[in-house]
Design a protein around this motif. Structure first.
Motif, PDB file in Angstrom:
ATOM      1  N   THR A   1     -24.885  51.115  26.923  1.00  0.00           N
ATOM      2  CA  THR A   1     -25.749  50.718  25.808  1.00  0.00           C
ATOM      3  C   THR A   1     -27.150  50.399  26.297  1.00  0.00           C
ATOM      4  N   GLY A   2     -27.249  49.694  27.425  1.00  0.00           N
ATOM      5  CA  GLY A   2     -28.555  49.342  27.967  1.00  0.00           C
ATOM      6  C   GLY A   2     -29.362  50.560  28.374  1.00  0.00           C
ATOM      7  N   ILE A   3     -28.723  51.499  29.077  1.00  0.00           N
ATOM      8  CA  ILE A   3     -29.424  52.712  29.506  1.00  0.00           C
ATOM      9  C   ILE A   3     -29.896  53.509  28.291  1.00  0.00           C
ATOM     10  N   THR A   4     -29.009  53.649  27.304  1.00  0.00           N
ATOM     11  CA  THR A   4     -29.368  54.411  26.115  1.00  0.00           C
ATOM     12  C   THR A   4     -30.490  53.734  25.344  1.00  0.00           C
ATOM     13  N   ALA A   5     -30.423  52.401  25.204  1.00  0.00           N
ATOM     14  CA  ALA A   5     -31.446  51.674  24.454  1.00  0.00           C
ATOM     15  C   ALA A   5     -32.821  51.808  25.100  1.00  0.00           C
ATOM     16  N   VAL A   6     -32.861  51.794  26.420  1.00  0.00           N
ATOM     17  CA  VAL A   6     -34.136  51.902  27.130  1.00  0.00           C
ATOM     18  C   VAL A   6     -34.708  53.312  27.035  1.00  0.00           C
ATOM     19  N   CYS A   7     -33.830  54.315  27.059  1.00  0.00           N
ATOM     20  CA  CYS A   7     -34.281  55.705  27.178  1.00  0.00           C
ATOM     21  C   CYS A   7     -34.417  56.439  25.850  1.00  0.00           C
ATOM     22  N   ILE A   8     -33.768  55.963  24.793  1.00  0.00           N
ATOM     23  CA  ILE A   8     -33.726  56.743  23.558  1.00  0.00           C
ATOM     24  C   ILE A   8     -35.107  56.901  22.932  1.00  0.00           C
ATOM     25  N   GLY A   9     -35.920  55.854  22.952  1.00  0.00           N
ATOM     26  CA  GLY A   9     -37.260  55.937  22.364  1.00  0.00           C
ATOM     27  C   GLY A   9     -38.125  56.979  23.055  1.00  0.00           C
ATOM     28  N   PRO A  10     -38.344  56.851  24.377  1.00  0.00           N
ATOM     29  CA  PRO A  10     -39.136  57.873  25.080  1.00  0.00           C
ATOM     30  C   PRO A  10     -38.545  59.276  24.966  1.00  0.00           C
ATOM     31  N   THR A  11     -37.207  59.377  24.886  1.00  0.00           N
ATOM     32  CA  THR A  11     -36.585  60.693  24.757  1.00  0.00           C
ATOM     33  C   THR A  11     -36.941  61.340  23.421  1.00  0.00           C
ATOM     34  N   LEU A  12     -36.853  60.584  22.332  1.00  0.00           N
ATOM     35  CA  LEU A  12     -37.179  61.131  21.015  1.00  0.00           C
ATOM     36  C   LEU A  12     -38.667  61.464  20.913  1.00  0.00           C
ATOM     37  N   ILE A  13     -39.507  60.612  21.493  1.00  0.00           N
ATOM     38  CA  ILE A  13     -40.949  60.890  21.493  1.00  0.00           C
ATOM     39  C   ILE A  13     -41.235  62.173  22.271  1.00  0.00           C
ATOM     40  N   GLY A  14     -40.601  62.311  23.438  1.00  0.00           N
ATOM     41  CA  GLY A  14     -40.802  63.511  24.236  1.00  0.00           C
ATOM     42  C   GLY A  14     -40.288  64.755  23.545  1.00  0.00           C
ATOM     43  N   TYR A  15     -39.166  64.639  22.834  1.00  0.00           N
ATOM     44  CA  TYR A  15     -38.602  65.786  22.123  1.00  0.00           C
ATOM     45  C   TYR A  15     -39.537  66.212  20.988  1.00  0.00           C
ATOM     46  N   ARG A  16     -40.066  65.241  20.276  1.00  0.00           N
ATOM     47  CA  ARG A  16     -40.995  65.577  19.192  1.00  0.00           C
ATOM     48  C   ARG A  16     -42.249  66.216  19.749  1.00  0.00           C
ATOM     49  N   ARG A  17     -42.760  65.679  20.844  1.00  0.00           N
ATOM     50  CA  ARG A  17     -43.962  66.241  21.456  1.00  0.00           C
ATOM     51  C   ARG A  17     -43.716  67.670  21.933  1.00  0.00           C
ATOM     52  N   ALA A  18     -42.533  67.899  22.526  1.00  0.00           N
ATOM     53  CA  ALA A  18     -42.202  69.234  23.002  1.00  0.00           C
ATOM     54  C   ALA A  18     -42.043  70.221  21.845  1.00  0.00           C
ATOM     55  N   SER A  19     -41.689  69.722  20.686  1.00  0.00           N
ATOM     56  CA  SER A  19     -41.468  70.586  19.511  1.00  0.00           C
ATOM     57  C   SER A  19     -42.729  70.849  18.720  1.00  0.00           C
ATOM     58  N   THR A  20     -43.756  70.055  18.926  1.00  0.00           N
ATOM     59  CA  THR A  20     -44.957  70.168  18.087  1.00  0.00           C
ATOM     60  C   THR A  20     -46.200  70.558  18.866  1.00  0.00           C
ATOM     61  N   HIS A  21     -46.117  70.643  20.180  1.00  0.00           N
ATOM     62  CA  HIS A  21     -47.293  71.019  20.981  1.00  0.00           C
ATOM     63  C   HIS A  21     -47.005  72.301  21.740  1.00  0.00           C
TER      64      HIS A  21
END
Length: 275
Positions: A255-275
């Motif tokens: 839970t801790g690893i996922t909570a720390v990483c999920i935000g940057p992961t979603l931001i990076g995925y959106r950036r990779a999809s829109t740029h």
């Protein structure tokens, strides 16, 4: 009408509401999951990484160290090495999905999917489901090989199901971490990071030896790192022993690893999809 950002169709229906409605999320996630699994299945390197190498490593460890570890622990080394290999394969195999994601970003596939009438969350959800399927298949293969070598379950059906779930929970949390690295770093750095995490997690864990067999200065690290907790939970579920605290600690780590990483992961995925 091609862009998903358009608000209405010729009939005045809000397409964004339909494309992002809950009723289309599941079928579109399944379609994209099938696409990812087919891509992995047609990649010889991926299949070797997911199925062949974990089995070879298990066989090598059992041949070289199995008897020695059994003498130290008083029970078959397989009750530590089979869980260890399942967890290590979950970590190492997550690089396949991350590298595939980098390729889709560089090829522009993520950008094309972003502007199609597809639920935006289906891309992320499909990768989670595909990772879970990959981990489950690898774990099942390792269990089958382990049982041929002498590994057995002694705690009943529910314990078997819980045993199989632990690598999935553990692997998905690390897949989130590795995907985050993939979206924010170079490909070479990703491979080096996965290799380093894999080696450190395996070497400094209780998969080979009990904690008291390590030097005293490193024992707290070995005892409290996430793989050791997961191995102890899986050992208790198969051979017998403490389960509640190792399982709880594993869930807390995941839970801790996922909570720390999920935000940057979603931001990076959106950036990779829109740029």
């Amino acid at each position: 009408m091609t862009l998903v950002d358009e608000k209405t169709t010729d009939h005045g229906v809000d397409r964004r509401c339909y494309e992002n409605s809950a009723r289309v999320l599941v079928p579109q996630t399944l379609v994209q999951t099938r696409r990812i699994l087919l891509r992995w299945g047609r990649d010889l390197t991926a299949m070797v990484e997911v199925l062949v190498l974990p089995v070879l490593f298990l066989l090598t460890v059992n041949i070289v160290l199995g008897h020695m570890v059994s003498q130290v622990t008083g029970h078959s080394a397989l009750y530590g090495t089979v869980p260890m290999n399942a967890l290590a394969a979950a970590i190492n195999g997550s690089a396949i999905g991350a590298i595939g994601l980098i390729g889709e970003r560089d090829d522009g596939l993520l950008r094309r999917l972003w502007v199609l009438p597809v639920h935006r969350a289906s891309g992320v959800c499909s990768r989670v489901v595909a990772e879970a399927v990959r981990i489950t298949i690898t774990t099942a293969v390792l269990v089958a090989v382990g049982m041929m070598l002498g590994f057995r379950f002694h705690q009943g059906l529910l314990a078997i199901l819980a045993w199989l779930i632990v690598p999935v929970i553990f692997g998905l949390s690390y897949a989130t971490l590795i995907t985050m690295v993939a979206l924010h770093a170079a490909k070479n750095f990703l491979l080096e990071a996965v290799t380093l995490v894999h080696l450190l997690a395996v070497v400094f864990s209780t998969g080979f030896l009990p904690v008291d067999q390590f030097p005293k200065w490193i024992q707290p690290v070995v005892a409290h790192q996430p793989m050791s907790y997961a191995i102890e939970a899986m050992r208790g579920l198969s051979l017998g022993g403490p389960v509640r605290w190792p399982m709880l600690a594993t869930l807390l780590w995941a839970t801790g690893i996922t909570a720390v990483c999920i935000g940057p992961t979603l931001i990076g995925y959106r950036r990779a999809s829109t740029h």
